[in-house]
Design a protein around this motif. Structure first.
Motif, PDB file in Angstrom:
ATOM      1  N   ARG A   6       0.835  -1.213   0.000  1.00  0.00           N
ATOM      2  CA  ARG A   6       0.000   0.000   0.000  1.00  0.00           C
ATOM      3  C   ARG A   6       0.866   1.259   0.000  1.00  0.00           C
ATOM      4  NH1 ARG A   6      -3.114   0.362   5.156  1.00  0.00           N
ATOM      5  NH2 ARG A   6      -1.109   1.119   5.812  1.00  0.00           N
ATOM      6  N   ASP A   7       1.940   1.254   0.796  1.00  0.00           N
ATOM      7  CA  ASP A   7       2.854   2.399   0.836  1.00  0.00           C
ATOM      8  C   ASP A   7       3.575   2.572  -0.494  1.00  0.00           C
ATOM      9  OD1 ASP A   7       2.220   2.764   3.546  1.00  0.00           O
ATOM     10  OD2 ASP A   7       3.834   1.412   4.170  1.00  0.00           O
ATOM     11  N   GLU A   9       2.491   1.684  -3.396  1.00  0.00           N
ATOM     12  CA  GLU A   9       1.520   2.191  -4.372  1.00  0.00           C
ATOM     13  C   GLU A   9       1.415   3.714  -4.307  1.00  0.00           C
ATOM     14  OE1 GLU A   9      -2.995   1.221  -5.880  1.00  0.00           O
ATOM     15  OE2 GLU A   9      -2.470   0.736  -3.824  1.00  0.00           O
ATOM     16  N   HIS A  10       1.378   4.264  -3.095  1.00  0.00           N
ATOM     17  CA  HIS A  10       1.310   5.725  -2.936  1.00  0.00           C
ATOM     18  C   HIS A  10       2.553   6.403  -3.513  1.00  0.00           C
ATOM     19  CE1 HIS A  10      -2.357   5.769  -0.605  1.00  0.00           C
ATOM     20  NE2 HIS A  10      -1.848   4.907   0.254  1.00  0.00           N
ATOM     21  N   LEU A  11       3.710   5.828  -3.254  1.00  0.00           N
ATOM     22  CA  LEU A  11       4.952   6.412  -3.769  1.00  0.00           C
ATOM     23  C   LEU A  11       5.004   6.358  -5.296  1.00  0.00           C
ATOM     24  CD1 LEU A  11       7.449   4.976  -1.143  1.00  0.00           C
ATOM     25  CD2 LEU A  11       6.790   7.376  -1.435  1.00  0.00           C
ATOM     26  N   LYS A  13       2.432   6.224  -7.367  1.00  0.00           N
ATOM     27  CA  LYS A  13       1.440   7.167  -7.901  1.00  0.00           C
ATOM     28  C   LYS A  13       1.925   8.605  -7.820  1.00  0.00           C
ATOM     29  CE  LYS A  13      -2.787   4.512  -7.393  1.00  0.00           C
ATOM     30  NZ  LYS A  13      -4.087   4.380  -6.721  1.00  0.00           N
ATOM     31  N   ALA A  14       2.814   8.879  -6.858  1.00  0.00           N
ATOM     32  CA  ALA A  14       3.380  10.226  -6.713  1.00  0.00           C
ATOM     33  C   ALA A  14       4.550  10.448  -7.668  1.00  0.00           C
ATOM     34  CB  ALA A  14       3.815  10.451  -5.269  1.00  0.00           C
ATOM     35  N   HIS A  16       7.367   8.340  -7.971  1.00  0.00           N
ATOM     36  CA  HIS A  16       8.648   7.786  -7.537  1.00  0.00           C
ATOM     37  C   HIS A  16       8.859   6.394  -8.122  1.00  0.00           C
ATOM     38  CE1 HIS A  16       9.144  11.041  -4.676  1.00  0.00           C
ATOM     39  NE2 HIS A  16       7.880  10.852  -4.327  1.00  0.00           N
ATOM     40  N   TYR A  35       4.101  -6.579  -4.535  1.00  0.00           N
ATOM     41  CA  TYR A  35       4.844  -5.341  -4.788  1.00  0.00           C
ATOM     42  C   TYR A  35       4.854  -5.009  -6.282  1.00  0.00           C
ATOM     43  CZ  TYR A  35       6.353  -5.374   0.029  1.00  0.00           C
ATOM     44  OH  TYR A  35       6.360  -5.345   1.400  1.00  0.00           O
ATOM     45  N   VAL A  38       1.696  -3.293  -7.663  1.00  0.00           N
ATOM     46  CA  VAL A  38       1.464  -1.867  -7.395  1.00  0.00           C
ATOM     47  C   VAL A  38       2.542  -0.982  -8.001  1.00  0.00           C
ATOM     48  CG1 VAL A  38       0.053  -2.267  -5.346  1.00  0.00           C
ATOM     49  CG2 VAL A  38       2.532  -1.984  -5.098  1.00  0.00           C
TER      50      VAL A  38
END
Length: 75
Positions: A6-7, A9-11, A13-14, A16, A35, A38
């Motif tokens: 989940r973490d 995925e956020h990175l 999408k930002a 990175h 992993y 995502v």
């Protein structure tokens, strides 16, 4: 594991790029395909250069790859 899928995925999408060592999340119940699903790259061998390294446990100089920042929990 310092980052769960989940973490990651956020990175991703930002904007990175995230590389996870193969098998790093297995003991925590996060297999490599979780992993990859995502957007992370699952890598074998020594890590490549990175701006930020996340880690849990003892780190060695070879783990840092010239990182600009290290975020870690040490034993």
């Amino acid at each position: 594991m310092a980052l769960v899928p989940r973490d990651v995925e956020h990175l991703v999408k930002a904007g990175h790029t995230v590389t996870v060592p193969a098998g790093a999340g297995e003991a925590a119940g996060f297999p490599d395909p979780a992993y990859a699903a995502v957007g992370a790259t699952v890598a074998t061998g020594a890590p490549g250069p990175a701006d930020v390294v996340f880690g849990i446990g003892p780190l060695h100089a070879t783990d840092l790859g010239g990182a600009k920042a290290v975020i870690a929990l040490l034993d």
